[in-house]
Design a protein around this motif. Structure first.
Motif, PDB file in Angstrom:
ATOM      1  N   ASP A  83       0.753  -1.169   0.184  1.00 42.19           N
ATOM      2  CA  ASP A  83       0.002   0.103  -0.011  1.00 42.19           C
ATOM      3  C   ASP A  83       0.960   1.231   0.001  1.00 42.19           C
ATOM      4  OD1 ASP A  83      -1.939  -1.531   0.034  1.00 42.19           O
ATOM      5  OD2 ASP A  83      -2.683  -1.282   2.061  1.00 42.19           O
ATOM      6  N   SER A  84       0.191   2.227   0.044  1.00 39.77           N
ATOM      7  CA  SER A  84       0.866   3.669   0.062  1.00 39.77           C
ATOM      8  C   SER A  84       0.774   4.353   1.495  1.00 39.77           C
ATOM      9  CB  SER A  84       0.196   4.758  -1.024  1.00 39.77           C
ATOM     10  OG  SER A  84       0.512   4.179  -2.179  1.00 39.77           O
ATOM     11  N   LEU A  85       1.806   4.978   1.789  1.00 40.47           N
ATOM     12  CA  LEU A  85       1.920   5.594   3.191  1.00 40.47           C
ATOM     13  C   LEU A  85       1.826   6.924   2.910  1.00 40.47           C
ATOM     14  CD1 LEU A  85       2.698   5.745   6.350  1.00 40.47           C
ATOM     15  CD2 LEU A  85       5.117   5.690   5.486  1.00 40.47           C
ATOM     16  N   ASP A  86       0.823   7.823   3.657  1.00 42.84           N
ATOM     17  CA  ASP A  86       0.520   9.253   3.262  1.00 42.84           C
ATOM     18  C   ASP A  86       0.834  10.105   4.788  1.00 42.84           C
ATOM     19  OD1 ASP A  86      -0.224  11.788   2.484  1.00 42.84           O
ATOM     20  OD2 ASP A  86      -2.039  11.131   1.825  1.00 42.84           O
ATOM     21  N   LEU A  87       1.809  10.910   4.716  1.00 41.83           N
ATOM     22  CA  LEU A  87       2.000  11.883   6.132  1.00 41.83           C
ATOM     23  C   LEU A  87       2.219  12.934   5.916  1.00 41.83           C
ATOM     24  CD1 LEU A  87       4.918   9.652   7.772  1.00 41.83           C
ATOM     25  CD2 LEU A  87       2.564   9.400   8.333  1.00 41.83           C
ATOM     26  N   THR A  88       1.593  13.922   6.769  1.00 40.94           N
ATOM     27  CA  THR A  88       1.492  15.403   6.393  1.00 40.94           C
ATOM     28  C   THR A  88       2.316  16.210   7.491  1.00 40.94           C
ATOM     29  OG1 THR A  88      -0.461  15.083   5.458  1.00 40.94           O
ATOM     30  CG2 THR A  88       0.116  17.522   6.060  1.00 40.94           C
ATOM     31  N   CYS A  89       3.199  16.925   7.014  1.00 39.06           N
ATOM     32  CA  CYS A  89       3.907  17.759   8.078  1.00 39.06           C
ATOM     33  C   CYS A  89       3.294  19.233   8.151  1.00 39.06           C
ATOM     34  CB  CYS A  89       5.554  17.962   7.716  1.00 39.06           C
ATOM     35  SG  CYS A  89       6.539  18.819   8.714  1.00 39.06           S
ATOM     36  N   ASN A  90       2.746  19.662   9.335  1.00 41.42           N
ATOM     37  CA  ASN A  90       2.052  20.915   9.582  1.00 41.42           C
ATOM     38  C   ASN A  90       3.130  21.804  10.514  1.00 41.42           C
ATOM     39  OD1 ASN A  90      -0.331  20.132   8.237  1.00 41.42           O
ATOM     40  ND2 ASN A  90      -0.969  19.386  10.100  1.00 41.42           N
ATOM     41  N   ILE A  91       3.238  22.962   9.861  1.00 38.05           N
ATOM     42  CA  ILE A  91       4.113  24.184  10.604  1.00 38.05           C
ATOM     43  C   ILE A  91       3.012  25.026  11.047  1.00 38.05           C
ATOM     44  CG2 ILE A  91       5.976  25.855  10.330  1.00 38.05           C
ATOM     45  CD1 ILE A  91       6.746  24.356   7.664  1.00 38.05           C
ATOM     46  N   THR A  92       3.189  25.292  12.518  1.00 39.21           N
ATOM     47  CA  THR A  92       2.185  26.323  13.242  1.00 39.21           C
ATOM     48  C   THR A  92       3.377  27.621  13.687  1.00 39.21           C
ATOM     49  OG1 THR A  92       1.333  24.463  14.117  1.00 39.21           O
ATOM     50  CG2 THR A  92       1.063  26.456  15.140  1.00 39.21           C
ATOM     51  N   THR A  93       2.596  28.672  13.010  1.00 41.75           N
ATOM     52  CA  THR A  93       3.308  29.861  13.277  1.00 41.75           C
ATOM     53  C   THR A  93       2.386  30.906  13.001  1.00 41.75           C
ATOM     54  OG1 THR A  93       5.229  31.581  12.531  1.00 41.75           O
ATOM     55  CG2 THR A  93       4.128  30.021  10.722  1.00 41.75           C
ATOM     56  N   ASP A  94       2.652  32.077  13.634  1.00 41.64           N
ATOM     57  CA  ASP A  94       1.770  33.462  13.559  1.00 41.64           C
ATOM     58  C   ASP A  94       2.385  34.460  12.788  1.00 41.64           C
ATOM     59  OD1 ASP A  94       3.852  33.933  15.193  1.00 41.64           O
ATOM     60  OD2 ASP A  94       2.733  35.071  16.774  1.00 41.64           O
ATOM     61  N   ARG A  95       3.213  34.122  11.849  1.00 42.94           N
ATOM     62  CA  ARG A  95       3.961  34.963  10.981  1.00 42.94           C
ATOM     63  C   ARG A  95       2.846  35.347   9.960  1.00 42.94           C
ATOM     64  NH1 ARG A  95       9.166  35.866  11.322  1.00 42.94           N
ATOM     65  NH2 ARG A  95      10.439  34.465  12.439  1.00 42.94           N
ATOM     66  N   SER A  96       2.775  36.768   9.670  1.00 39.34           N
ATOM     67  CA  SER A  96       1.790  37.289   8.648  1.00 39.34           C
ATOM     68  C   SER A  96       2.632  37.938   7.314  1.00 39.34           C
ATOM     69  CB  SER A  96       0.961  38.401   9.317  1.00 39.34           C
ATOM     70  OG  SER A  96       1.848  39.461   9.770  1.00 39.34           O
ATOM     71  N   GLY A  97       4.015  37.997   7.715  1.00 41.37           N
ATOM     72  CA  GLY A  97       4.570  38.654   6.562  1.00 41.37           C
ATOM     73  C   GLY A  97       5.097  37.571   5.557  1.00 41.37           C
ATOM     74  N   LEU A 111       3.990  13.881   2.507  1.00 40.91           N
ATOM     75  CA  LEU A 111       4.842  12.939   2.072  1.00 40.91           C
ATOM     76  C   LEU A 111       4.421  11.726   1.865  1.00 40.91           C
ATOM     77  CD1 LEU A 111       7.841  11.652   1.868  1.00 40.91           C
ATOM     78  CD2 LEU A 111       7.548  10.915   4.143  1.00 40.91           C
ATOM     79  N   LEU A 112       4.478  11.105   0.340  1.00 46.61           N
ATOM     80  CA  LEU A 112       3.729   9.938  -0.044  1.00 46.61           C
ATOM     81  C   LEU A 112       4.771   8.847  -0.444  1.00 46.61           C
ATOM     82  CD1 LEU A 112       1.309   8.634  -0.847  1.00 46.61           C
ATOM     83  CD2 LEU A 112       1.289   9.627  -2.936  1.00 46.61           C
ATOM     84  N   VAL A 113       4.632   7.902   0.181  1.00 52.44           N
ATOM     85  CA  VAL A 113       5.449   6.594  -0.146  1.00 52.44           C
ATOM     86  C   VAL A 113       4.639   5.553  -0.812  1.00 52.44           C
ATOM     87  CG1 VAL A 113       7.191   5.080   0.949  1.00 52.44           C
ATOM     88  CG2 VAL A 113       6.820   7.288   1.880  1.00 52.44           C
ATOM     89  N   ARG A 114       5.118   5.253  -1.902  1.00 55.46           N
ATOM     90  CA  ARG A 114       4.250   4.255  -2.668  1.00 55.46           C
ATOM     91  C   ARG A 114       4.844   2.829  -2.505  1.00 55.46           C
ATOM     92  NH1 ARG A 114       4.315   8.756  -5.792  1.00 55.46           N
ATOM     93  NH2 ARG A 114       6.344   8.073  -6.742  1.00 55.46           N
ATOM     94  N   ASP A 115       3.969   1.910  -2.663  1.00 58.40           N
ATOM     95  CA  ASP A 115       4.418   0.571  -2.604  1.00 58.40           C
ATOM     96  C   ASP A 115       5.583   0.126  -1.620  1.00 58.40           C
ATOM     97  OD1 ASP A 115       4.687  -2.167  -3.506  1.00 58.40           O
ATOM     98  OD2 ASP A 115       6.169  -1.676  -5.039  1.00 58.40           O
TER      99      ASP A 115
END
Length: 864
Positions: A278-292, A343-347
Motif C-alpha cells: 500500500d501507500s504511506l501518506d504523512l503530512t507535516c504541519n508548521i504552526t506559526t503566527d507570521r503574517s509577513g 510525504l507519499l511513499v508508494r508500494d
C-alpha cells in the motif's frame, strides 16, 4: 617586631563618598588583641572637633540624646559580622551625616599597646543619577514570532559633583527572579550573563551606546526563552583612595514585556499501520503566527529507533525554500497549503517500518534580497508499522519409512498444502526439529537438526552434525512443496518426536529475502519396542588336575538375548596374588580376540613363552584358551571378558553389552623349598669416593636342592629418600643366565653386580657420591628345575631395604687444595726474591765517584 605588637583597629580609608538617601555601612574590625574573642565597639561622630556618641555594642546608655530617636527607629544600628568586626549601618543618609566617624574598642589587654580607635571621613553628595526608558515611556509590550529580532533602549545620566562611573545591566525576569543578559561595566567592559555567552559571541545579543546617554539592547533570533519582562539596571561607582571601586547607588526601570510565539512542527497523524504494497501518506504541519513573507524548507527523515539523532537517521526527501524537491522514484513530497507538506511513499515494504519525522526551517527575506533562516524545528517521530502480506498454507508431516529394529532406515516427508494468496516473490524453506519423548508431563526443549536459509543452503544443527557430514542423515527437497528427512541407520537415541517448520520468505525491493511467516507441523513419533540386551559367559576348566609344566586349558561359552546377529570379542585376564611385583594392580590382560577373529597379545611380557598362550574360536559362541608349560608364577584367577557387537550403520560394528565369566583358579600344590631374601652391609655409612658393598643373601627352608637345580634373577633397586615415598630406581639386574644389565647413571660413580656364592649376590658402588644415598633392596625371582627337567619360576621375593648414607671427608676434601696452595705460594715467593736480586744487581747499580779523603787518627785525650 615583638615589642611593636599590639591591638590594631581598622576602618576603610576615607573619604567614603555616599549619595544622600542611600544606606551606608561602615565596617570596623580589631586584631592582635588579648582577652575574650568577642570584642565590643563604640561609634562616635564629629562634624568639626567634638565627637558625639552614636551607638555601642555593650552599653545601651552610650547613645547621645540627638541620636536616640534614630537609633530607636533602627535608622542607625550596629550589625556584627564576626567576633572581631561590626558594621555601622545608617539608613537614608542625609547631608547632616557628613563628617568624621570614629570606631573605638574598650581595652581587654593586659598591657596597653597599639591603637584602640580609628577614624574615617564620610562625604554625602546629592543624587544626580537618572534612569528612564525609551521616549520617557515606563513600559511597553512586544509580540514577536520565533526567530524575529527586537531592540530595547534606556537612558542613564548622572550629575554627581564627584567623578563617578555608570554600570549598565540589561536583565530578564524569569519567574520571580531577574537574570543578567548583558552588562557594560563601570570599567568599560562587556560582560554576558550566565547562559548568554554563546549568543554574545555569535552577535545575536549586543549592547550599544548612543546619543543622549542611551543604551540599546539588540536581540536576534529570538526564541521562546527570550519572553518575559526586561529592565535596565544602572549602578553608580566611584574609585576610592586605595584604588578600589565602590558602588554608591543603584537604580532600575522596566522597559518592556516581550512575548515570543513558538513555531511548532508536527505530523498530522500519530502511529500509522499500513499493509505491504500500500501507500504511506504523512503530512507535516508548521504552526506559526507570521503574517509577513516567509518560505519553509522541509526535510523528511527515517530511522529505525526513535532515539536516533539526525546524523544517524536517513534523509528520505527534501524541499528547499525555493520549493525545489529532491528526486525520488517511489517517494514524493508536495506542498498542500501555506503551512502543510505531504510525504507519499508508494508500494511500501516491511523494511519501511520504523519512525518518520520532518524538519522544517523558516526563511524570511532581507532588505538586500537574500533569504535568512530564522528558526528551525524538528517534529516528534511517528511510528509506522508495515504489515507483511502473509501467505496462507498448511504443513503436513508423515513417515514413509519407520524402523522396526535398530539400524533400520527412517524417512519423513514434510509437505506444504492448501497454499493461498501467494505471489511469485514467495519462497518456502524447511527446518527440522527433534524432541525427546518422555513419559508423563516432563517438558524437553526441542533440538534443531538442520535448517535452510532463503537461498536453500543447508545449515546443520548441533545435534547430529557429525552424522549429517558423514551422510548418515540426509535432507532433500523432493519437489516444490515436499521436503524429506532420511536417517540411514536409526539408533535407540533417535527415538522421539520429529516435526518440521515451513518458513515463507518474501523478496523486497532491494532483492533481499525476509522471513514473513512460520508454520509448524504436528509431531510424528518414531519408536519401536526393545528389550534389554543380556549376555551370559561361562568359563570351564577342561583338566581339573595338573602340575607345573603342563598345559592349562579352559573354554568360554557365550549366550545372548535380544541382540540382532551378534559377534563377540574375548579378553582373557588373570588376577595374580598381591606378592606378584610384576603387576601391582592385581589384574593382567593376557590375550584378546576381537569380533573379526584377530588375536592380539595384550600384557603378556614373558619373552621365553611368546607362543605359550593361544586363544581360538571353536564355535560362534565358544572360545578356548590354552597356556603351555605353566609356571608357578602363573597361579591366579583367570576370567573371560566378552563384549557383544551388533551391526551398525555403514558396515561398522556397534558395542551392545559386556559380560564377565566366572573365575577359573590355577593353584600349584608344591612341596619344594621356601626362599627368603635379606640385604646386608658391613658399612652402611661411608664417605664420598669410597666403595659401598651390599649383599643380597638368599636363605632356603624345607627340602634342600642341588645348586644346579636352582637359579635366580636378582634385581637391585634404590629409593632416593629417607622414607619410601618415591618411585624406586633400577640399578642393575643379574638374570639366571649370568647376564648383567645396568641402568643408565647420571653421576660419576660406577657399580658392579656379581654372584659370590650360590646364594649370595654382591652389589658394589665405586666412588660413591652424595646422590647414591637412599634405601637399597633387592628382588629375587627363584627358578627351580623339576624332576622332568622343566624350569619353574617361583614368585618374586622382595628383601627389606637397608639405608645407605654417604658423608663427605673434610680432610681429604681440603688436603690437595692446601698442598697446591702452599706449593704455589712457595714458588711465587722464590720467584719474587730472584727477580728482586737480579734487579738490584744489574738493573739498579750506579757507579759513584768519591773524592779521596785523608785518613788521620784521632789524638788521645792525654796528649791534648
Amino acid at each position: 617586631l615583638a615589642f611593636c605588637r599590639g591591638r590594631i583597629v581598622r576602618v576603610p580609608k576615607g573619604p567614603l563618598i555616599r549619595v544622600v538617601g542611600t544606606e551606608v555601612a561602615i565596617p570596623c574590625s580589631v586584631s592582635d588583641y588579648d582577652g575574650p574573642s568577642e570584642q565590643n565597639f563604640d561609634w562616635e561622630f564629629s562634624r568639626e572637633t567634638d565627637f558625639v556618641r552614636i551607638v555601642s555594642t555593650w552599653d545601651s546608655t552610650f547613645t547621645s540624646e540627638e541620636y536616640q530617636k534614630r537609633v530607636g527607629r533602627g535608622d542607625i544600628k550596629l550589625r556584627r559580622s564576626s567576633n572581631d568586626a561590626v558594621e555601622l549601618v545608617i539608613r537614608n543618609i542625609q547631608p547632616a551625616d557628613q563628617g568624621r566617624y570614629k570606631c573605638s574598642t574598650p581595652s581587654t589587654d593586659a598591657t596597653v599597646q597599639g591603637n584602640y580607635d580609628a577614624e574615617v571621613q564620610v562625604k554625602v553628595i546629592s543624587d544626580g543619577l537618572s534612569v528612564t526608558g525609551s521616549k520617557a515611556r515606563s513600559s511597553t509590550s512586544l509580540r514577536l514570532s520565533e526567530g524575529d529580532s527586537f531592540k530595547l533602549r534606556c537612558s542613564a545620566v548622572t550629575t554627581s559633583p564627584e567623578h563617578t562611573h555608570l554600570h549598565v545591566t540589561w536583565q530578564l525576569k524569569s519567574g520571580s527572579s531577574w537574570h543578567d543578559i548583558l552588562s557594560l561595566t563601570h570599567e568599560g567592559k562587556f560582560q554576558p550573563g550566565p547562559g548568554y555567552e554563546e549568543r554574545y559571541r555569535s552577535g545575536d545579543i549586543r549592547l550599544d551606546t548612543g546619543a543622549n546617554d542611551t543604551y540599546r539592547l539588540s536581540v536576534s533570533q529570538a526564541s521562546s526563552a527570550d519572553g518575559g519582562a526586561y529592565r535596565c539596571l544602572v549602578s553608580e561607582w566611584v574609585r576610592g583612595v586605595d584604588g578600589s571601586w565602590q558602588k554608591i547607588q543603584e537604580k532600575s526601570v522596566e522597559i518592556a514585556t516581550v512575548s515570543v510565539q513558538r513555531t511548532d512542527v508536527i505530523i498530522s497523524t500519530s502511529n500509522v499501520s499500513v499493509t505491504e504494497r500500500d501507500s504511506l501518506d504523512l503530512t507535516c504541519n508548521i504552526t506559526t503566527d507570521r503574517s509577513g513573507i516567509f518560505q519553509a524548507e522541509v526535510m523528511w527523515y527515517f530511522s529505525v529507533s526513535p532515539d536516533d539523532t539526525l546524523s544517524d537517521a536517513q534523509l528520505l526527501l527534501s524541499m528547499d525554500h525555493d520549493s525545489v524537491v529532491s528526486d525520488s522514484t517511489l517517494i514524493s513530497l508536495s506542498h498542500v497549503d501555506r503551512n502543510s507538506y505531504r510525504l507519499l511513499v508508494r508500494d511500501v515494504d516491511v523494511e519501511d517500518s520504523g519512525y518518520y519525522f520532518c524538519q522544517a526551517a523558516i526563511w524570511v527575506p532581507l532588505h538586500n534580497g537574500s533569504w535568512h533562516k530564522v528558526v528551525e524545528r524538528t517534529s516528534a517521530p511517528v511510528s509506522v508499522v508495515v504489515t507483511a502480506l502473509e501467505p496462507d498454507y498448511d504443513v503436513f508431516l508423515n513417515a514413509s519409512k519407520t524402523p522396526k529394529f535398530s539400524d533400520d532406515p527412517t524417512e519423513l516427508n514434510c509437505r506444504i498444502t492448501n497454499v493461498q494468496d501467494t505471489e511469485a516473490n514467495i519462497r518456502f524453506t524447511v527446518s527440522w526439529y527433534y524432541r525427546q519423548h518422555l513419559p508423563g508431563d516432563d517438558v524437553v526443549a526441542e533440538e534443531l537438526l538442520a535448517s535452510m536459509d532463503a537461498d536453500w543452503t543447508l545449515l546443520p544443527g548441533d545435534r547430529g552434525r557429525e552424522r549429517i557430514q558423514n551422510g548418515e542423515i540426509i535432507f532433500s527437497k523432493k519437489s516444490a512443496d515436499t521436503f524429506s528427512l532420511r536417517i540411514q541407520w536409526t539408533s535407540e537415541s533417535d527415538r522421539g518426536d520429529y516435526f518440521c517448520v515451513i518458513s515463507a520468505w518474501s523478496r523486497h525491493r532491494n532483492n533481499s529475502w525476509v522471513k514473513s511467516k512460520d508454520v509448524t507441523s504436528a509431531p510424528v513419533n518414531i519408536f519401536w519396542a526393545t528389550q534389554d540386551y543380556t549376555l551370559t559367559v561361562e568359563a570351564v576348566k577342561l583338566k581339573p588336575f595338573f602340575v607345573a609344566g603342563h598345559t592349562f586349558e579352559m573354554t568360554c561359552k557365550v549366550s545372548s538375548k535380544n541382540i540382532k546377529t551378534p559377534r563377540y570379542s574375548v579378553l582373557i585376564t588373570a588376577e595374580k596374588p598381591l606378592t606378584d611385583h610384576s603387576n601391582p594392580n592385581g589384574t593382567t590382560r593376557i590375550i584378546s580376540l576381537n569380533q573379526d577373529s584377530v588375536v592380539r597379545l595384550e600384557d603378556w611380557t614373558d619373552q621365553t613363552r611368546v607362543d605359550g598362550v593361544v586363544l581360538e574360536k571353536v564355535q560362534e559362541n565358544e572360545f578356548r584358551y590354552r597356556m603351555y608349560q605353566t609356571q608357578i608364577s602363573d597361579a591366579g584367577l583367570y576370567r573371560c571378558v566378552v563384549t557383544a557387537w551388533s551391526p551398525g550403520g555403514g558396515g561398522m560394528w556397534r558395542e551392545a553389552v559386556n559380560g564377565l565369566s566366572n573365575p577359573i583358579q590355577i593353584d600349584f600344590q608344591t612341596s619344594g623349598p621356601v626362599f627368603n631374601v635379606s640385604v646386608h652391609s658391613d658399612s652402611p655409612t661411608i664417605y664420598q669416593g669410597e666403595v659401598a658393598d651390599l649383599l643380597c643373601i638368599i636363605t632356603m627352608e624345607g627340602m634342600p636342592l642341588e645348586p644346579d637345580d636352582m637359579s635366580f634373577d636378582v634385581s637391585w633397586f634404590a629409593v632416593r629418600s629417607f622414607a619410601l615415598d618415591r618411585e624406586p630406581v633400577l640399578l642393575a639386574l643379574l638374570d639366571r643366565r649370568g647376564i648383567v644389565t645396568q641402568s643408565r647413571r647420571n653421576g660419576s660413580s660406577d657399580l658392579s653386580l656379581e654372584r659370590i656364592s650360590p646364594l649370595e649376590f654382591r652389589l658394589r658402588v665405586y666412588g660413591c657420591e652424595d646422590h647414591d644415598f637412599g634405601n637399597h633392596y633387592c628382588i629375587v625371582t627363584p627358578w627351580v628345575r623339576s624332576a622332568t627337567g622343566v624350569w619353574q619360576r617361583e614368585p618374586d621375593i622382595k628383601a627389606k631395604p637397608i639405608f645407605l648414607s654417604v658423608k663427605m671427608d673434610v680432610l681429604n676434601a681440603f688436603k690437595y687444595p692446601l698442598l697446591i696452595g702452599v706449593g704455589m705460594a712457595t714458588v711465587i715467593g722464590l720467584l719474587s726474591c730472584l727477580i728482586g736480586y737480579c734487579s738490584s744487581r744489574w738493573c739498579c747499580k750506579k757507579e759513584v765517584q768519591e773524592t779521596r779523603r785523608e785518613r788521620r787518627r784521632l789524638m788521645s785525650m792525654e796528649m791534648d
